[in-house]
Every structure is written in C-alpha cells, then in structure tokens.
Motif scaffolding. Sequence first.
Motif, PDB file in Angstrom:
ATOM      1  N   LEU A   1      53.323  43.244  38.008  1.00  0.00           N
ATOM      2  CA  LEU A   1      53.222  44.160  37.340  1.00  0.00           C
ATOM      3  C   LEU A   1      52.159  45.165  37.742  1.00  0.00           C
ATOM      4  O   LEU A   1      52.467  46.423  37.610  1.00  0.00           O
ATOM      5  CB  LEU A   1      52.393  43.705  35.905  1.00  0.00           C
ATOM      6  N   LEU A   2      51.361  44.891  38.706  1.00  0.00           N
ATOM      7  CA  LEU A   2      50.681  45.761  39.365  1.00  0.00           C
ATOM      8  C   LEU A   2      51.378  46.701  40.532  1.00  0.00           C
ATOM      9  O   LEU A   2      51.025  47.756  40.377  1.00  0.00           O
ATOM     10  CB  LEU A   2      49.380  44.950  40.203  1.00  0.00           C
TER      11      LEU A   2
ATOM     12  N   TYR B   1      39.549  52.199  42.569  1.00  0.00           N
ATOM     13  CA  TYR B   1      39.275  51.145  43.403  1.00  0.00           C
ATOM     14  C   TYR B   1      38.068  51.584  44.570  1.00  0.00           C
ATOM     15  O   TYR B   1      37.266  51.078  44.511  1.00  0.00           O
ATOM     16  CB  TYR B   1      40.406  50.672  44.218  1.00  0.00           C
TER      17      TYR B   1
ATOM     18  N   HIS C   1      41.010  29.563  29.274  1.00  0.00           N
ATOM     19  CA  HIS C   1      41.762  29.901  30.295  1.00  0.00           C
ATOM     20  C   HIS C   1      41.432  29.202  31.476  1.00  0.00           C
ATOM     21  O   HIS C   1      40.319  28.584  31.841  1.00  0.00           O
ATOM     22  CB  HIS C   1      41.404  31.547  30.628  1.00  0.00           C
TER      23      HIS C   1
ATOM     24  N   SER D   1      48.233  35.762  39.803  1.00  0.00           N
ATOM     25  CA  SER D   1      49.720  35.038  39.337  1.00  0.00           C
ATOM     26  C   SER D   1      50.632  36.126  39.873  1.00  0.00           C
ATOM     27  O   SER D   1      50.627  37.468  39.953  1.00  0.00           O
ATOM     28  CB  SER D   1      49.834  34.942  37.955  1.00  0.00           C
TER      29      SER D   1
ATOM     30  N   PRO E   1      36.082  32.515  43.073  1.00  0.00           N
ATOM     31  CA  PRO E   1      36.355  32.613  44.482  1.00  0.00           C
ATOM     32  C   PRO E   1      37.318  31.330  44.966  1.00  0.00           C
ATOM     33  O   PRO E   1      38.397  31.772  45.724  1.00  0.00           O
ATOM     34  CB  PRO E   1      35.013  32.125  45.262  1.00  0.00           C
TER      35      PRO E   1
ATOM     36  N   ASP F   1      44.790  54.682  40.856  1.00  0.00           N
ATOM     37  CA  ASP F   1      44.235  53.458  40.905  1.00  0.00           C
ATOM     38  C   ASP F   1      43.466  53.106  42.141  1.00  0.00           C
ATOM     39  O   ASP F   1      42.527  52.484  42.134  1.00  0.00           O
ATOM     40  CB  ASP F   1      45.530  52.265  40.909  1.00  0.00           C
TER      41      ASP F   1
ATOM     42  N   SER G   1      33.308  29.043  31.085  1.00  0.00           N
ATOM     43  CA  SER G   1      34.465  29.977  30.539  1.00  0.00           C
ATOM     44  C   SER G   1      35.543  29.139  30.412  1.00  0.00           C
ATOM     45  O   SER G   1      36.401  29.523  29.569  1.00  0.00           O
ATOM     46  CB  SER G   1      34.542  30.927  31.686  1.00  0.00           C
TER      47      SER G   1
ATOM     48  N   ALA H   1      38.626  30.555  37.030  1.00  0.00           N
ATOM     49  CA  ALA H   1      38.911  31.557  38.130  1.00  0.00           C
ATOM     50  C   ALA H   1      37.606  31.963  38.945  1.00  0.00           C
ATOM     51  O   ALA H   1      36.542  31.595  38.284  1.00  0.00           O
ATOM     52  CB  ALA H   1      39.581  32.830  37.502  1.00  0.00           C
TER      53      ALA H   1
ATOM     54  N   ARG I   1      51.474  38.823  37.627  1.00  0.00           N
ATOM     55  CA  ARG I   1      50.477  39.981  37.766  1.00  0.00           C
ATOM     56  C   ARG I   1      50.667  40.872  38.682  1.00  0.00           C
ATOM     57  O   ARG I   1      50.716  42.339  38.632  1.00  0.00           O
ATOM     58  CB  ARG I   1      49.153  39.484  37.615  1.00  0.00           C
TER      59      ARG I   1
END
Lengths: 289, 359
Positions: B38-39, B52, B21, B32, B26, B48, B15, B24, B35
């Motif tokens: 933002l979350l 989940y 990119h 980041s 484990p 959300d 990938s 990514a 992120r």
Amino acid sequence: MKLETYKFRSRMRALTDGAVTAMAILATVLVVAPLVAIFGYLVFKGASSLNLAFFTHVPKPPGETGGGMANAILGSGILLAVASSIGVPIGIGGGIYLAEFGRGTKLANAVRFTADVLNGVPSIVMGLAIYSLVVVPQKHFSAFSGGVALGIMMIPTVCRTTEEMLLMVPHAVREAALGLGVPNWRSVLSITVKTASPGIITGCMLAFARVAGETAPLIFTALGNQYWSSSLNQPIAALPLQIYVYAISPYDDWHRLAWAGALVLIVLIVLAVSLVRYVTSRGVLKGAS
Amino acid sequence: MPEIHISQPQLEQKSAIHGGHPPAGPDASEISAVRKFLLSRGNSAVVDRGFYWLMVLCALSIFGIVALIAWRLVVSSELAWSKFGLSFFYRAFTDPDTHQFIFWDPVNGHFSAIPFVFGTLLSSFLALLMAVPLAVGLAIFLTEMCPRALRGPLAFLTELLAAIPSVIFGLWAVFVLVPLMRGHVNPLLIKVLGWTGLFSDDNPTGLGFLTAGVILAIMILPIISSLTREVMTAVPQSQREAVLALGATRWEMIRMGVLRNARIGIVGGIMLGLGRALGETMAVTMVIGNTPEIHRSLLSNGSSMAAVIANEFTEAVDDVHVSALIEIALALFVVTIIVNALARLLVWAVTRGAPSQAR
C-alpha cells in the motif's frame, strides 16, 4: 535440626518479615508527610494571602503594602507562549519520527537516549547556554531568550510522551487508513496523531506545567521586571522568578505575595498532572506513560 | 524533571492487552507485506518524503541542541580555561595575613571551584543518604504490600511531589524547614552527635549543608521511588511465585525474588536521582547559605556549583569571573550528562529484556 532451633528460626523469620513491613510502611508515611506538610502549608498560607489585587496590580515598591503580580502572570503567559511555539512542534515532530518512522533503528535509539539526557541537563546550565547563545548577541536580556530556554526544556518531555502515546495506537488503524488510499503523511497526521491527540495534548500540558515552575533558566534570560511589560525584546517578569525574589526578600508583605504566587503555580500544575492521569486511565491510551 | 518512562517491552505488553493488536516495537517492527504494498503505490511520494524528512529534522534537532549547548559553554569559558586550566578544580589560595585558605574571591582575582564542588557533592550525598532508604521502602510497599485501593492514590501523590517546582520547595524550606532545623533538629544533633565533629554549633541560622540535603532528599525521592517501582514491576511474577513456593516469607520473597533481580535498575534510579540533585538550583540556593567555604560541620554554611552560578552570574562584571562561572556550569553539564547516561543505560539494561507481567 532440633525442633527448638527450627522454631526459633521460623520465629525470627516471621519477626524480620514483620519488621520490614513496618519499615516499609514507615517509609511511606515519611514520604507522604512532607508532601502533605508542603501542600497544607501552601494552601493555608496562599489562600489567606490571595486576593483580587494579586491578579490585577503590579508590585509596589519595597516597604509599601499591597500590590500584586499581574505583570508576572502576564510575563509567565508570554514566556510560555514563546516556549510552547518552540517546544511543542519540535517535540511532537521528534515523537512522530520515533514512533512512526524510526522504530527499532539505531538513529531512533540515539534520539531517544539524547532526549532523556537533555531532560537531565540542569536547568541553570540551560539558562547559561541560552544566555551566551541569545542574550550575548542581542546585548540585552529579553523575554524572547527566556522563552527559548523554556521551549528547549519542553522538547524532551513532549517528544517522549508523543512517542509513547503514538505507540498505543493499534496498527490496524494505520493500515485501514492506507488501505483507503490515504497518503502516508495524511494517515500519520489525521489518523494516528488524531487518535492519540488527547494523550499528546496532555503530554504538552505536562511539559507546560513543568516549565511554568522553572526559575533557574530565567535568571539570566528573562531577568524579571517590576513593571508592566509585554515586549519580547525587554526583560520580563515571571511568576516563579518573582516568587524567588520575594521569598529571599526581608519584607513580610512580599513573603505574603510569594505564597500567593506559589499557590497559583501549584494549582496550575496539579490540574495538569490530574488531567494526564485522567486521560491515560481510559480509552485507547490506557496504560500509557 | 523526572520524566519517568515505562520500559518498551512493558508498554507493548500493555498495548497488546488493551489495544488488541500484536506487540510491535523494536523487535516486531517489520511492516506487513500488505502495508508495504500500500505504501509503495501511494501517489504522494514527494509529500511523503518531505514529511519524513521534516520529522527527521525535528528528531535531529535534539542532537543539535545538546551539541549547541556544549559548544557555547566551551566557547564562553575559554578565558577561564586558558587562565587557570584544570587547576581551577583543585588549587587553593592562602591569605597572606591570616594564612587561611581562600578559594573564591572575585574582587582579588582568586578563583577556585573547590568549595562549590565540595558543596554540591556533600549536599547530594546527604540527600541520597536520606532519600534512598525511604524511596526503596516506598517502592517495596507500593509494589508488594500495598492494598490495591491505596496504590493509585499513593502513586499519584508521589507523582505530584515530582511536579512541584523547585522554587516552591525553596519557599517552603525557607519558611518552614529552616526554622525547624534551627529550633529543634540542629540543637538535638549538636547535643547527641556533637562529639563527632560533624555537627558544631557555630552557625545559628539553620541554613547549611544539612538543610540543603534534606530539601534535596524530598525532591529526589519521587524519581528514585518511581524508577525503583518500575524495575520491580518488571521482575516476572513467576520469580516471586517460585520463591514463595519454597516457603519464603514475604520479605525473603522480596529480597531474593525481587530486589536481587532489580538491583541494577535500582542503582540506575538512584543515579538518576543523583543527577537531579547535582543540578538542582533554586531550592539549594535558598537554603545552603551561599558562602564559598569548606567546613567539616554539616551544619555550617556553604555553597554549591549551581548556587554560585545563580547568585553571582548577573552581578559578575569581570570577564574572568563570568568565564569562571561558565566553566563551573560546563563541569556541571558534563558530570550530569555522564551520570544521566549511565543511569539510563542501567535502567534500560534491566527493563529491556524483561518479560514483564505488569500488575
């Protein structure tokens, strides 16, 4: 070391190398040979026995020629619809958890491991478990129980393919969605999952094709049926089950129908496998699974 | 169902190449800071959370299913457990008149799993004996020797072999393999190797352990070879180059540089194949002959654990009979879970840390 010995040894080494190469090629031929034999014979036998009646008629009583497997095709369709409605949502959900939420956690590793183990549970054992779980309380065999058995068998495949396909989606795409103020669940569903959707769909197709050929879990659940039936509550015919019954029967005409059924099944499966290969050979999902 | 999964590190490697990119997974799964920010300021916390937990529920249901299967099998086989206990797996009965062993006679209440365990083990062993050399040979050819143009189609062909339903293998075996064994292979074996006692000519049907082993070998080949291929690809390229630089021939390079590094993974692949062979039902049922007996000859009829369940379950009326069959299923379940778990751990141990340079 004497020159003679040296020469002898290097010749021996070259000889061994050649012998191993030859053996590897021989092994490859020996593997490809039965495959070609199976496919060739199947197409030869199946194509000569396939006709319109196969798709439109129900089986004739033993001894009479003619008839088809229309009820088995319908039955397989119904069983697979039930199976997909169980296996696909749970499988995709599990895959989303593994790829989006659980990355690197112990729970995710455990889920992944259990899914792989579930994949290895013999299908006949699955059939027995569903028999005692669904058929016994219901007190009769039914299409529903067969669908449940097949659905459970779909889950590991769908789950793992979904995870692998989602892992292929670049992080930047997720972050871009979040940056626009999209809630996380929307970002997962309409950005990440959508980007990976060709791969996920083909993963489902693959699972679908695999359970389409499963016979063992249906023996004690769907049972089989010689007549038209589309009820979820009644025993129902299925293509692989019918092939099994016909293959071990003593009637030539039934053997003919078994070959025709096998050809139909295999065409479905080859299509699914080729589709998976096509999708994973291009675009973002290149290299997955 | 040979769902073969490419190892994690390898995936990420790919990938990283194709997706452009950073890797990514484990090891590099820290989200980041941007992120996280933002979350954290999303205004849909409830939805959300709900989403989940829904996904967690789906994931947990996989545990639930395995547990449910195990529980149902244990509960349904309780009668047999309480009646026979563990002796179910080792005792035998003798016929009072002929003084011969009887193992399985539901009508007279004789239940013993010995012939089925024997049949399952023997046919799986024969299958491994035939499949392992071929599968490893194929994997060596595909990863180390094959011209690039041929690799794709050959890999595709073996993948197809893995996708053929077992009932179709059975159909083919009944109409092609059994006559072949009956007419050509078995007479030859009896003539050449008859003195060993393993091949006696008291069964002219062409069915039996050996035929079951052959069809099983064809079925487990693709699993073993694709996993072997996977672990061999995970061996770093530099290993090969190092061995070659010392003047090794190609076989020496494969033996010292590749096979030695990949051997644990290969064992894992073989065990995965074994797991499939143990639980295989339809094809075996159609060719093994289905008699609950033990013979020394590989050409004689027999039965296997999966085959006896498939054959007798729908006709079993006696509660003890049903329960005994479910106990066999339970044993099969436990054994295949152990074999599969071990296999996965072995494969995982090899491919986990591999800095794979997939070709």
